[in-house]
Design an enzyme around this catalytic site. Structure first.
Site, PDB file in Angstrom:
ATOM      1  N   HIS A  87     -14.504  -4.795  -5.206  1.00  0.00           N
ATOM      2  CA  HIS A  87     -13.083  -4.304  -4.981  1.00  0.00           C
ATOM      3  C   HIS A  87     -13.099  -2.842  -4.967  1.00  0.00           C
ATOM      4  O   HIS A  87     -13.755  -2.154  -5.400  1.00  0.00           O
ATOM      5  CB  HIS A  87     -12.348  -4.698  -6.250  1.00  0.00           C
ATOM      6  N   GLY A 117      -1.398  -1.963  -4.182  1.00  0.00           N
ATOM      7  CA  GLY A 117      -0.690  -1.344  -5.274  1.00  0.00           C
ATOM      8  C   GLY A 117       0.819  -0.259  -4.882  1.00  0.00           C
ATOM      9  O   GLY A 117       1.120   0.329  -5.575  1.00  0.00           O
ATOM     10  N   LYS A 125      -6.487  -7.661 -12.647  1.00  0.00           N
ATOM     11  CA  LYS A 125      -6.878  -6.205 -12.935  1.00  0.00           C
ATOM     12  C   LYS A 125      -7.111  -6.283 -14.547  1.00  0.00           C
ATOM     13  O   LYS A 125      -7.204  -7.151 -15.186  1.00  0.00           O
ATOM     14  CB  LYS A 125      -6.051  -5.175 -12.104  1.00  0.00           C
ATOM     15  N   SER A 130      -0.468  -5.185  -1.483  1.00  0.00           N
ATOM     16  CA  SER A 130       0.975  -5.507  -1.509  1.00  0.00           C
ATOM     17  C   SER A 130       1.614  -6.783  -0.963  1.00  0.00           C
ATOM     18  O   SER A 130       2.690  -6.771  -0.379  1.00  0.00           O
ATOM     19  CB  SER A 130       1.469  -4.099  -1.060  1.00  0.00           C
ATOM     20  N   GLU A 169      -9.029  -5.694   2.261  1.00  0.00           N
ATOM     21  CA  GLU A 169      -7.675  -4.971   1.520  1.00  0.00           C
ATOM     22  C   GLU A 169      -7.972  -3.532   1.973  1.00  0.00           C
ATOM     23  O   GLU A 169      -8.493  -2.504   1.275  1.00  0.00           O
ATOM     24  CB  GLU A 169      -8.171  -4.880   0.049  1.00  0.00           C
ATOM     25  N   GLU A 223     -11.225  -0.748  -6.113  1.00  0.00           N
ATOM     26  CA  GLU A 223     -11.143   0.008  -7.334  1.00  0.00           C
ATOM     27  C   GLU A 223     -12.453   0.201  -8.265  1.00  0.00           C
ATOM     28  O   GLU A 223     -12.711   1.334  -8.694  1.00  0.00           O
ATOM     29  CB  GLU A 223     -10.285  -0.591  -8.457  1.00  0.00           C
ATOM     30  N   ASN A 269      -5.551 -11.704  -8.837  1.00  0.00           N
ATOM     31  CA  ASN A 269      -6.160 -10.532  -9.401  1.00  0.00           C
ATOM     32  C   ASN A 269      -5.671  -9.733 -10.346  1.00  0.00           C
ATOM     33  O   ASN A 269      -4.624  -8.817  -9.966  1.00  0.00           O
ATOM     34  CB  ASN A 269      -6.945  -9.631  -8.169  1.00  0.00           C
TER      35      ASN A 269
HETATM   36  P1  PGA Z   1      -1.809  -5.558  -4.975  1.00  0.00           P
HETATM   37  O1  PGA Z   1      -3.286  -5.224  -5.331  1.00  0.00           O
HETATM   38  O2  PGA Z   1      -1.265  -6.924  -4.596  1.00  0.00           O
HETATM   39  O3  PGA Z   1      -1.215  -5.212  -6.442  1.00  0.00           O
HETATM   40  O4  PGA Z   1      -1.602  -4.397  -3.961  1.00  0.00           O
HETATM   41  C1  PGA Z   1      -4.211  -6.411  -4.361  1.00  0.00           C
HETATM   42  C2  PGA Z   1      -5.542  -6.151  -4.919  1.00  0.00           C
HETATM   43  O5  PGA Z   1      -6.138  -5.041  -5.237  1.00  0.00           O
HETATM   44  O6  PGA Z   1      -6.464  -7.150  -4.888  1.00  0.00           O
END
Ligand code: PGA
Length: 248
Positions: free
Chosen positions: A93, A169, A10, A208, A163, A95, A8
């Protein structure tokens, strides 16, 4: 079913980033992966990415609107993603839930839109740190499964991504025991609701995930792959994660 390793990107990536995809493609062509591989670049790169790859990996969107078309400025429909070369789309997601206030009902409508267009829906769920600290991780995930997964989910049309919001992140990951525990609970929710189909639905872990922890996470029971943000931006890191999949 093979594990699914999904990247992803983003809101990252310009035309220059297509070089990472070229590297990824070359490496996967030279050594076919033991997993299904999906890359979800920003929508602006989808058609270029599609034009520049064969079938070493699939492409996906990061979100879609529930409607096919219409007066929804700035939005993109599942059919448009499909037209641009996508075969999957991430919906719900955290976010999107946090910054765009998406509700479970909206996420469910988007998942249905994905199916309507013939896309795999990667439906994201996961608790916040406060919810985990309060001992509510299971309940939050169960409620999100109840609200965000429409009737009609199959292993072929949907993957669920667990997640934990506090792991996205941040560089922090849950322990293997914590991941296994929540994935077991998600599996129970899926089989309770979808019967035999629920046993086959892939449950991805996200938050992460990186080359140094992927092997341990991907071998856990009920982990059907990974959804990878930061570590999917560089072909070398993403390939190192894909290489952690042991294969059937
Ligand atoms: P990350 O993000 O691997 O940077 O923690 C995962 C995600 O939000 O899909």
């Amino acid at each position: 079913m093979r594990q699914l390793i999904a990247g992803n990107w983003k809101m990252n990536g310009t035309r220059e980033s297509l070089r990472e995809l070229a590297d990824l493609r070359a490496a996967l062509a030279a050594k076919p992966p033991q997993a299904d591989v999906l890359i979800c670049p920003p929508a602006t790169l989808l058609s270029r990415a599609f034009a520049s790859v064969a079938h070493e990996y699939e492409l996906g969107g990061q979100d879609c609107h529930a409607e096919i078309s219409g007066a929804f400025t700035g939005d993109i429909s599942a059919e448009m993603l499909k037209d641009a070369g996508a075969s999957a789309v991430i919906v719900g997601h955290s976010e999107r839930r946090q910054y765009h206030h998406e509700t479970d009902a909206q996420v469910a409508a988007k998942a249905k839109a994905a199916w309507r267009a013939g896309l795999l829906a990667v439906i994201c769920i996961g608790e916040t740190e406060d919810q985990r600290d309060a001992g509510h991780a299971h309940k939050v995930c169960g409620d999100q499964i109840a609200g965000s997964l429409p009737d009609g989910v199959t292993a072929a049309n949907t993957a669920v991504a667990y997640e934990p919001v506090w792991a996205i992140g941040t560089g922090r990951t849950p322990t293997s025991a914590e991941i296994a525990d929540v994935h077991r609970h998600i599996r129970t929710c899926l089989t309770d609701r979808f019967g035999a189909e629920g046993t086959a639905i892939r449950i991805l872990y996200g938050g992460s995930m990186k080359p140094s922890n992927a092997a341990e996470i991907l071998k856990l029971e009920n982990v059907g792959g990974g959804l990878i943000g930061g570590a999917s931006l560089k072909a070398a890191d993403f390939l190192a994660i894909i290489a952690c999949v042991a294969g059937a």
